[in-house]
Design an enzyme around this catalytic site. Structure first.
Site, PDB file in Angstrom:
ATOM      1  N   SER A 246      -6.188   7.825  -1.663  1.00 12.15           N
ATOM      2  CA  SER A 246      -6.014   8.448  -0.355  1.00 12.15           C
ATOM      3  C   SER A 246      -5.518   7.385   0.618  1.00 12.15           C
ATOM      4  O   SER A 246      -5.389   6.214   0.259  1.00 12.15           O
ATOM      5  CB  SER A 246      -7.339   9.021   0.133  1.00 12.15           C
ATOM      6  OG  SER A 246      -8.168   7.954   0.554  1.00 12.15           O
ATOM      7  N   LYS A 247      -5.302   7.817   1.846  1.00  8.11           N
ATOM      8  CA  LYS A 247      -4.765   6.900   2.878  1.00  8.11           C
ATOM      9  C   LYS A 247      -5.656   5.669   3.058  1.00  8.11           C
ATOM     10  O   LYS A 247      -5.165   4.620   3.459  1.00  8.11           O
ATOM     11  CB  LYS A 247      -4.643   7.634   4.215  1.00  8.11           C
ATOM     12  CG  LYS A 247      -3.563   8.703   4.193  1.00  8.11           C
ATOM     13  CD  LYS A 247      -2.705   8.651   5.449  1.00  8.11           C
ATOM     14  CE  LYS A 247      -1.447   9.477   5.329  1.00  8.11           C
ATOM     15  NZ  LYS A 247      -1.680  10.920   5.356  1.00  8.11           N
ATOM     16  N   ARG A 248      -6.951   5.833   2.752  1.00  7.32           N
ATOM     17  CA  ARG A 248      -7.849   4.675   2.876  1.00  7.32           C
ATOM     18  C   ARG A 248      -7.373   3.503   2.030  1.00  7.32           C
ATOM     19  O   ARG A 248      -7.670   2.355   2.302  1.00  7.32           O
ATOM     20  CB  ARG A 248      -9.261   5.036   2.371  1.00  7.32           C
ATOM     21  CG  ARG A 248     -10.086   5.863   3.286  1.00  7.32           C
ATOM     22  CD  ARG A 248     -11.457   6.087   2.693  1.00  7.32           C
ATOM     23  NE  ARG A 248     -11.419   6.741   1.392  1.00  7.32           N
ATOM     24  CZ  ARG A 248     -11.812   6.195   0.262  1.00  7.32           C
ATOM     25  NH1 ARG A 248     -12.300   4.979   0.243  1.00  7.32           N
ATOM     26  NH2 ARG A 248     -11.739   6.877  -0.867  1.00  7.32           N
ATOM     27  N   GLY A 250      -4.330   2.637   1.534  1.00 10.65           N
ATOM     28  CA  GLY A 250      -3.018   2.121   1.960  1.00 10.65           C
ATOM     29  C   GLY A 250      -1.994   3.231   1.898  1.00 10.65           C
ATOM     30  O   GLY A 250      -2.356   4.413   1.926  1.00 10.65           O
TER      31      GLY A 250
END
Ligand code: GLU
Length: 493
Positions: A246-248, A250
């Site tokens: 996920s965006k966490r 990167g």
């Protein structure tokens, strides 16, 4: 004879092309190439609230950039609504589906009640058994109704996934899912089956997050008297912490990697290995070679870990071995987006441009290395890396050494590898300093960097006039900062 292979990639334009989606597109594309089949592109944009037309353009652009071209489409589900309603009506006529009058609020209340009684919630079938006359009365009074699929009460749905093997889901675990919402909009389950049938899709290759949807879709195929396609679900992609990517973790969109200077060749190669092991276990392979050896049987069902360091490594390996023509093309678009491209690079300054690119190629890990650390090879507007300046310009004699060297180099003819080296060494001797000191100081003056390709190659690539001008510019810069430092010291005392 088996039907020709037809596969599809069916993104929803609710976000940019995610790396997981790109891997799905890639595996479909590879499988189609390998089997001499057809790759269809379909945009699943029936969710009007979440779909954004501008994202379609971005998704197509990312697919093209990756080199994943399609033979048919893009088809838009939003243009096929009538067809879905037609099939929905057929299912209803044949009692495979029934209208459901429960409103969102009523469903919510019942869901909450189930939660408070610690019961798992699934649609309770309230409208499934409505007497026929009641149903007709409500419909003719205009009461809004969704259309639900009637899941058989007994038994289970089974299929053999090409990657995950046999999968079975008991009907008691499934709810009567919605085919048409009360506003007449088709759901994903309806659209996907109708389209896969109409588009004669033979193999559905998609992310493992869809496994639980498959039994429902198979039921719809069966209700329509159709044979379901082969299903192959692809393993999930996880971040290094083993949580779903996920965006966490990167960047997750293809466009973001493009902006970071990753080559499409590297990204497809990297994505291909997230779940597939090529027969010769070779890691670096061009797309056409992958297409020759790709097989769904060699796709693993274990989750794949998205390892950024590996991507960076692949990118640098591929970049360093990229054929000159292709690299020039990539650097051109990188310079264009960095605002460094000049028309002369395609005209009279072509040779100098090509020389610079080939010099930088040996050290580059990323396309950004051309517009960032390599900037001075393409423009006179560049700064000096502060750390390099501190380290290699600390000797107070540097300014005058650079000026003296500039005068010598200005006289030089011819201006080539040998003559420049000879000139620099002679200048160092004459001033009684080590050649290394002058080489390092010069490198910062000419490239702004402490690390760069061989100095004399840099000199010949830049050309005599630019070299002389840059040495003078660096000397002037140094004198100005020395003067400022002295003034500041004076001010303090
Ligand atoms: N539109 C769906 C998605 O983006 C496609 C699912 C499928 O391939 O069936 O996840």
């Amino acid at each position: 004879m088996a039907a020709p292979v037809r596969v599809r990639f069916a993104p929803s334009p609710t976000g940019f092309l995610h790396v997981g989606g790109a891997r799905t597109a890639l595996y479909n594309w590879l499988f189609a190439r390998r089997e001499g089949g057809v790759f269809v592109l379909r945009i699943e944009d029936t969710d009007a609230d979440r779909s954004r037309p501008e994202l379609v353009t971005a998704i197509l652009e990312s697919l093209r950039w990756l080199g994943l071209t399609w033979e048919e489409g893009p088809f838009f589900q939003s243009q096929r609504i009538r067809r879905y309603r037609e099939v929905a009506a057929q299912l209803e006529r044949e009692s495979h589906a029934y209208p459901c009058f429960c409103t969102a609020e009523e469903l919510q209340k019942r869901r909450e009640l189930a939660a408070s009684e610690r019961r798992a919630w699934k649609y309770d079938g309230r409208c499934r058994t409505l007497p026929e006359d009641e149903r007709s009365r409500r419909l003719s009074s205009g009461q809004p109704a969704a259309l639900r699929f009637r899941v058989p009460e007994e038994g289970s749905t089974e299929f053999v996934d090409r990657v995950f093997g046999p999968i079975s889901l008991a009907h008691s675990e499934m709810e009567d899912f919605v085919l048409l919402r009360s506003d007449g909009q088709p759901t994903y389950h309806l659209g996907v089956v109708v389209d896969d049938l109409d588009m004669k899709i033979t193999h559905v290759v998609r992310g493992a997050d869809h496994i639980s949807n498959t039994p429902k879709q198979i039921l719809v195929y069966q209700a329509l008297g159709a044979c379901p396609p082969v299903f192959a679900h692809l393993p999930l992609i996880l971040g290094p912490d083993r949580q779903r990517l996920s965006k966490r973790h990167g960047a997750t969109s293809v466009g973001a990697y493009r902006e970071q200077g990753i080559l499409p060749e590297a990204l497809v190669n990297f994505l291909a290995l997230l779940g597939w092991t090529p027969p010769e276990q070779r890691e670096i392979m061009p797309l056409d070679e992958m297409a020759r050896s790709f097989s769904l049987d060699a796709v693993s069902k274990s989750n794949a870990v998205f390892d950024l360091e590996k991507l960076a490594w692949m990118n640098s390996e591929i970049l360093r071995h990229l054929p000159a023509d292709r690299l020039l093309q990539c650097v051109e678009s990188e310079l264009q987006s960095a605002g460094l491209w000049r028309a002369e690079f395609a005209g009279g300054g072509r040779e100098r441009f090509e020389k610079a690119v080939s010099l930088l190629q040996t050290r580059a890990r990323n396309l950004k290395d051309f517009s960032g650390p390599g900037r001075a090879f393409f423009t006179e507007v560049f700064g000096y890396d502060p750390e390099a300046a501190r380290k290699f310009w600390k000797d107070p004699a540097v300014a005058s050494l650079l000026e003296a060297l500039a005068s010598d180099l200005a006289q030089l003819s011819p201006f080539d590898l040998e003559s420049t080296e000879h000139c620099l060494r002679a200048a160092a001797d004459a001033k009684g300093v080590k050649a290394g000191l002058l080489i390092n100081a010069c490198r910062v003056a000419l490239t702004g960097q402490g690390v760069a390709p061989g100095l004399f190659e840099v000199m010949t690539a830049l050309g005599q006039a630019a070299v002389v001008a840059r040495l003078h510019r660096a000397a002037a810069h140094l004198r100005a900062s020395q003067a400022q430092a002295t003034a500041e010291k004076g001010g303090e005392s």
